[in-house]
Design an enzyme around this catalytic site. Structure first.
Site, short mmCIF file in Angstrom:
data_model
loop_
_atom_site.label_atom_id
_atom_site.label_comp_id
_atom_site.label_asym_id
_atom_site.label_seq_id
_atom_site.Cartn_x
_atom_site.Cartn_y
_atom_site.Cartn_z
N ASP A 31 0.92 -1.24 -0.16
CA ASP A 31 0.19 0.01 -0.15
C ASP A 31 0.77 1.18 0.08
O ASP A 31 1.90 1.53 0.61
CB ASP A 31 -0.93 -0.09 1.31
CG ASP A 31 -2.04 1.04 1.14
OD1 ASP A 31 -3.11 0.44 0.95
OD2 ASP A 31 -1.76 2.15 1.25
N ASN A 86 -12.85 -3.39 2.62
CA ASN A 86 -13.79 -2.18 2.49
C ASN A 86 -14.87 -2.21 1.47
O ASN A 86 -14.47 -2.48 0.26
CB ASN A 86 -13.21 -1.02 2.73
CG ASN A 86 -12.59 -0.74 4.09
OD1 ASN A 86 -12.53 -1.03 5.05
ND2 ASN A 86 -11.09 -0.08 3.72
N HIS A 99 -10.26 -5.56 -3.34
CA HIS A 99 -8.72 -5.74 -2.72
C HIS A 99 -8.92 -6.08 -1.00
O HIS A 99 -9.83 -5.62 -0.60
CB HIS A 99 -7.95 -4.51 -2.61
CG HIS A 99 -8.52 -3.30 -2.30
ND1 HIS A 99 -9.30 -2.66 -3.03
CD2 HIS A 99 -8.37 -2.61 -1.24
CE1 HIS A 99 -9.85 -1.54 -2.58
NE2 HIS A 99 -9.13 -1.35 -1.39
#
Ligand code: 5GP
Length: 114
Positions: A31, A86, A99
């Site tokens: 990330d 999410n 993801h």
């Protein structure tokens, strides 16, 4: 053809990223804004936009993301870690390409209690 998502471009190496794992089905990369010492995004190559767009035929792909997360966790020397997905803007989703966040390397507490 639909425009590629940011994460498709990363998977196709059109946008640079620190890729830590890849195979025919999935890619994992660090990330850009990590919340922990290890923060890796595990994505399917197939551009499924969000968790509630997963179709029955995608179940092997989604299951595979857990295997990828386990492999990357082992590579990173993590015994304990958190996996987060999410789904939707109000849940914090900002990139609409499915993801799994793999987060670890520090004490994470328990985000679902209390
Ligand atoms: P979401 O909020 O959709 O669950 O997670 C999207 C994640 O993608 C965020 O944690 C964000 O930091 C990460 N991200 C956004 N743009 C980029 C990028 O260009 N490269 C990488 N490696 N990560 C990104």
């Amino acid at each position: 053809m639909a425009e590629k998502t940011l994460f498709q471009k990363i998977a196709d190496r059109e946008v640079p990223a620190d890729i830590v794992y890849e195979d025919d089905v999935a890619v994992a990369f660090r990330d850009i804004d990590p919340v922990a010492p290890v923060h890796v995004l595990c994505i399917p190559r197939k551009p499924i936009p969000r968790a509630d767009a997963v179709e029955p035929e995608d179940e092997p792909i989604v299951g595979h993301l857990f295997t990828v997360a386990r492999k990357v966790a082992a590579q990173e020397g993590l015994e304990d870690y958190r996996l987060v997905v999410n789904c939707g803007e109000k849940a914090g989703q900002t990139v609409f390409h499915l993801h799994v966040h793999l987060i670890g390397g520090r004490d994470l507490g328990n985000m679902t209690s209390g």
